[in-house]
Design an enzyme around this catalytic site. Structure first.
Site, PDB file in Angstrom:
ATOM      1  N   ARG A  23      12.855  -5.532   2.374  1.00  0.00           N
ATOM      2  CA  ARG A  23      12.420  -6.728   1.636  1.00  0.00           C
ATOM      3  C   ARG A  23      13.470  -7.835   1.722  1.00  0.00           C
ATOM      4  NH1 ARG A  23      11.421  -4.033  -3.879  1.00  0.00           N
ATOM      5  NH2 ARG A  23      11.188  -6.157  -4.660  1.00  0.00           N
TER       6      ARG A  23
ATOM      7  N   LYS B 251      13.813 -13.419 -10.750  1.00  0.00           N
ATOM      8  CA  LYS B 251      12.738 -14.411 -10.873  1.00  0.00           C
ATOM      9  C   LYS B 251      11.799 -14.063 -12.017  1.00  0.00           C
ATOM     10  CE  LYS B 251      11.156 -13.582  -6.738  1.00  0.00           C
ATOM     11  NZ  LYS B 251      12.128 -12.571  -6.284  1.00  0.00           N
TER      12      LYS B 251
ATOM     13  N   ARG C 269       9.572   1.200  -9.392  1.00  0.00           N
ATOM     14  CA  ARG C 269       8.481   0.624  -8.607  1.00  0.00           C
ATOM     15  C   ARG C 269       8.450   1.261  -7.215  1.00  0.00           C
ATOM     16  NH1 ARG C 269       8.574  -5.860  -8.844  1.00  0.00           N
ATOM     17  NH2 ARG C 269       8.630  -5.666  -6.586  1.00  0.00           N
TER      18      ARG C 269
ATOM     19  N   ARG D 142      16.209  -0.788 -11.986  1.00  0.00           N
ATOM     20  CA  ARG D 142      15.036  -1.435 -12.585  1.00  0.00           C
ATOM     21  C   ARG D 142      13.989  -0.385 -12.936  1.00  0.00           C
ATOM     22  NH1 ARG D 142      11.845  -6.304  -9.896  1.00  0.00           N
ATOM     23  NH2 ARG D 142      11.774  -4.938  -8.088  1.00  0.00           N
TER      24      ARG D 142
ATOM     25  N   ARG E 139       6.203 -18.087  -0.627  1.00  0.00           N
ATOM     26  CA  ARG E 139       7.206 -17.244   0.022  1.00  0.00           C
ATOM     27  C   ARG E 139       7.265 -17.464   1.506  1.00  0.00           C
ATOM     28  NH1 ARG E 139       7.095 -12.655  -3.723  1.00  0.00           N
ATOM     29  NH2 ARG E 139       8.628 -11.312  -2.808  1.00  0.00           N
TER      30      ARG E 139
HETATM   31  P1  AP5 Z   1      13.488  -9.034 -11.780  1.00  0.00           P
HETATM   32  O1  AP5 Z   1      13.391 -10.130 -12.773  1.00  0.00           O
HETATM   33  O2  AP5 Z   1      12.473  -7.953 -11.808  1.00  0.00           O
HETATM   34  O3  AP5 Z   1      13.658  -9.651 -10.304  1.00  0.00           O
HETATM   35  P2  AP5 Z   1      12.607 -10.379  -9.374  1.00  0.00           P
HETATM   36  O4  AP5 Z   1      13.330 -11.501  -8.711  1.00  0.00           O
HETATM   37  O5  AP5 Z   1      11.351 -10.685 -10.101  1.00  0.00           O
HETATM   38  O6  AP5 Z   1      12.428  -9.211  -8.313  1.00  0.00           O
HETATM   39  P3  AP5 Z   1      11.098  -8.646  -7.633  1.00  0.00           P
HETATM   40  O7  AP5 Z   1      11.490  -7.330  -7.015  1.00  0.00           O
HETATM   41  O8  AP5 Z   1       9.955  -8.662  -8.557  1.00  0.00           O
HETATM   42  O9  AP5 Z   1      10.924  -9.673  -6.526  1.00  0.00           O
HETATM   43  P4  AP5 Z   1      10.114  -9.540  -5.267  1.00  0.00           P
HETATM   44  O10 AP5 Z   1      10.098 -10.936  -4.851  1.00  0.00           O
HETATM   45  O11 AP5 Z   1      10.652  -8.593  -4.264  1.00  0.00           O
HETATM   46  O12 AP5 Z   1       8.779  -8.808  -5.757  1.00  0.00           O
HETATM   47  P5  AP5 Z   1       7.327  -9.344  -6.123  1.00  0.00           P
HETATM   48  O13 AP5 Z   1       6.812  -8.542  -7.218  1.00  0.00           O
HETATM   49  O14 AP5 Z   1       7.364 -10.817  -6.251  1.00  0.00           O
HETATM   50  O15 AP5 Z   1      14.960  -8.384 -11.914  1.00  0.00           O
HETATM   51  C1  AP5 Z   1      15.333  -7.261 -11.132  1.00  0.00           C
HETATM   52  C2  AP5 Z   1      16.115  -6.259 -12.008  1.00  0.00           C
HETATM   53  O16 AP5 Z   1      17.361  -6.829 -12.375  1.00  0.00           O
HETATM   54  C3  AP5 Z   1      15.405  -5.918 -13.330  1.00  0.00           C
HETATM   55  O17 AP5 Z   1      15.649  -4.569 -13.639  1.00  0.00           O
HETATM   56  C4  AP5 Z   1      16.066  -6.847 -14.349  1.00  0.00           C
HETATM   57  O18 AP5 Z   1      16.064  -6.302 -15.651  1.00  0.00           O
HETATM   58  C5  AP5 Z   1      17.483  -6.982 -13.796  1.00  0.00           C
HETATM   59  N1  AP5 Z   1      18.080  -8.306 -13.996  1.00  0.00           N
HETATM   60  C6  AP5 Z   1      17.453  -9.522 -13.957  1.00  0.00           C
HETATM   61  N2  AP5 Z   1      18.333 -10.521 -14.154  1.00  0.00           N
HETATM   62  C7  AP5 Z   1      19.553  -9.926 -14.312  1.00  0.00           C
HETATM   63  C8  AP5 Z   1      20.874 -10.430 -14.538  1.00  0.00           C
HETATM   64  N3  AP5 Z   1      21.106 -11.750 -14.642  1.00  0.00           N
HETATM   65  N4  AP5 Z   1      21.888  -9.526 -14.623  1.00  0.00           N
HETATM   66  C9  AP5 Z   1      21.648  -8.194 -14.524  1.00  0.00           C
HETATM   67  N5  AP5 Z   1      20.427  -7.654 -14.311  1.00  0.00           N
HETATM   68  C10 AP5 Z   1      19.395  -8.510 -14.199  1.00  0.00           C
HETATM   69  O19 AP5 Z   1       6.542  -9.001  -4.802  1.00  0.00           O
HETATM   70  C11 AP5 Z   1       6.329  -7.646  -4.428  1.00  0.00           C
HETATM   71  C12 AP5 Z   1       5.611  -7.599  -3.102  1.00  0.00           C
HETATM   72  O20 AP5 Z   1       4.326  -8.244  -3.230  1.00  0.00           O
HETATM   73  C13 AP5 Z   1       6.282  -8.339  -1.942  1.00  0.00           C
HETATM   74  O21 AP5 Z   1       7.243  -7.530  -1.293  1.00  0.00           O
HETATM   75  C14 AP5 Z   1       5.077  -8.662  -1.064  1.00  0.00           C
HETATM   76  O22 AP5 Z   1       4.678  -7.544  -0.327  1.00  0.00           O
HETATM   77  C15 AP5 Z   1       3.988  -8.976  -2.069  1.00  0.00           C
HETATM   78  N6  AP5 Z   1       3.907 -10.411  -2.411  1.00  0.00           N
HETATM   79  C16 AP5 Z   1       4.113 -10.984  -3.633  1.00  0.00           C
HETATM   80  N7  AP5 Z   1       3.959 -12.317  -3.576  1.00  0.00           N
HETATM   81  C17 AP5 Z   1       3.674 -12.617  -2.285  1.00  0.00           C
HETATM   82  C18 AP5 Z   1       3.427 -13.822  -1.577  1.00  0.00           C
HETATM   83  N8  AP5 Z   1       3.454 -15.019  -2.206  1.00  0.00           N
HETATM   84  N9  AP5 Z   1       3.171 -13.751  -0.266  1.00  0.00           N
HETATM   85  C19 AP5 Z   1       3.140 -12.563   0.389  1.00  0.00           C
HETATM   86  N10 AP5 Z   1       3.364 -11.380  -0.205  1.00  0.00           N
HETATM   87  C20 AP5 Z   1       3.631 -11.400  -1.537  1.00  0.00           C
HETATM   88 MG    MG Z   2       9.383  -9.923  -9.984  1.00  0.00          MG
END
Ligand code: AP5
Ligand code: MG
Ligand code: ZN
Length: 214
Positions: free
Chosen positions: A171, A13, A160, A127, A88
Site C-alpha cells: 500500500r 487521515k 484489518r 491499529r 487518490r
Molecule cells: P488512521 O486514522 O486509521 O489512518 P488512515 O490514514 O485513515 O489510514 P488507512 O489505513 O485507513 O488509510 P488507507 O488510505 O490505506 O486506507 P483506506 O481505508 O482509505 O490511523 C492509523 C493508526 O494510527 C490507527 O490505529 C490510529 O489510532 C493511529 N494514529 C492516528 N494518528 C496517530 C498519531 N498522531 N499518533 C499515533 N498514532 C496515531 O483504503 C483502504 C483500501 O480501499 C485502499 O488500499 C484501496 O484498495 C481502497 N480505496 C479506498 N479509497 C480508494 C480510492 N479513492 N480509490 C481507489 N481505491 C480506494
Molecule cells: Mg482510514
C-alpha cells in the site's frame, strides 16, 4: 467547508477526519469505510473491491468516482464535507474538480498529513478496527476503555485484513506511485496545507484547526 485529507496509509487521515467532522458538523466521507461496509454486506461492489484491497492495490477509478460524486451531491453535503481516502489518483482529482465546477463549487483545503514510511508499519500493526461499527483504535496511541471492546458499540476489535505488514508495504508503494502526485496537483491549485502527522493525535488536530479556523 470542503476538505480533502491526503496522506499515506496509516498517516491518520481517518482519525483526523472524524474529529473534523464532529467539530465542524459536516459529513465524514471515507471511501475505504464505504468499501468495507459493502464487503461486510456482501454487495457486488464489495466483492469487486475486496479483490483489490486485499492485495493492497487501488480499486479502479471507475468503481470509485461515480460513488463519491453522487455522495457529495446529497442533501447533507450542502454545508461541506471531509473526504478521507479520495481522491487518490490524478484522474480521480480531475473528475472531482469537474463535478464540483458543474455545481459551481470548489474545494477549500487539501490537508496532507505527513508521516515517514518508517513510522507507518509500526503504527498499522497496532491499529484495531471494530467489526460492528468500523471505529478505529490503536493499542498504544488510541486505546479503548476496555481491552478489545469498542467504546462506541461494544463490538469486537480486529486487525484489518489489509494491515498485515506485507500488504502495508504494498500500500505504501502504491501510495508513492499513484497518490503522492496529488501533492503537486493541489499545490498548483493553491489549496494544499501540510501538517506534521508524527505528533500526538490531539496536537495534529490542533494544527489542522489552526488552518481551517476555529
Ligand atoms: P488512521 O486514522 O486509521 O489512518 P488512515 O490514514 O485513515 O489510514 P488507512 O489505513 O485507513 O488509510 P488507507 O488510505 O490505506 O486506507 P483506506 O481505508 O482509505 O490511523 C492509523 C493508526 O494510527 C490507527 O490505529 C490510529 O489510532 C493511529 N494514529 C492516528 N494518528 C496517530 C498519531 N498522531 N499518533 C499515533 N498514532 C496515531 O483504503 C483502504 C483500501 O480501499 C485502499 O488500499 C484501496 O484498495 C481502497 N480505496 C479506498 N479509497 C480508494 C480510492 N479513492 N480509490 C481507489 N481505491 C480506494
Ligand atoms: Mg482510514
Ligand atoms: Zn464499534
Amino acid at each position: 467547508m470542503k476538505i480533502i485529507m491526503l496522506g499515506a496509509p496509516g498517516a491518520g487521515k481517518g482519525t483526523q477526519a472524524k474529529k473534523i467532522a464532529e467539530k465542524y458538523q459536516i459529513p465524514h466521507i471515507s471511501t475505504g469505510d464505504i468499501f468495507r461496509a459493502n464487503i461486510k454486506n456482501g454487495t457486488e461492489l464489495g466483492k469487486k473491491a475486496k479483490t483489490y484491497m486485499d492485495q493492497g492495490l487501488l480499486v479502479p477509478d471507475e468503481l470509485v468516482v461515480d460513488l463519491v460524486v453522487d455522495r457529495v451531491g446529497q442533501e447533507d453535503c450542502t454545508k461541506g464535507y471531509v473526504l478521507d481516502g479520495f481522491p487518490r489518483t490524478i484522474p480521480q482529482a480531475e473528475a472531482l474538480d469537474k463535478a464540483l465546477a458543474e455545481l459551481g463549487q470548489k474545494m477549500d483545503f487539501a490537508v496532507d498529513v505527513e508521516v515517514p514510511d518508517e513510522n507507518i508499519i509500526n503504527r498499522m500493526s497496532g491499529r484495531r478496527a471494530c467489526v460492528g461499527c468500523g471505529a478505529t483504535y490503536h493499542l498504544v496511541y488510541a486505546p479503548t476503555k476496555m481491552e478489545n471492546v469498542c467504546d462506541n458499540c461494544g463490538g469486537e476489535l480486529v486487525l484489518r485484513d489489509d494491515d498485515k505488514p506485507e500488504t502495508v508495504k504494498k500500500r505504501l508503494d502504491v501510495y508513492h506511485e499513484q497518490t503522492q502526485p496529488l501533492i503537486e496537483y493541489y499545490t498548483n491549485s493553491g489549496i494544499l496545507k501540510t501538517v506534521d502527522g508524527t505528533a500526538d493525535i490531539g496536537d495534529v488536530f490542533a494544527e489542522i484547526v489552526g488552518i481551517l479556523g476555529a
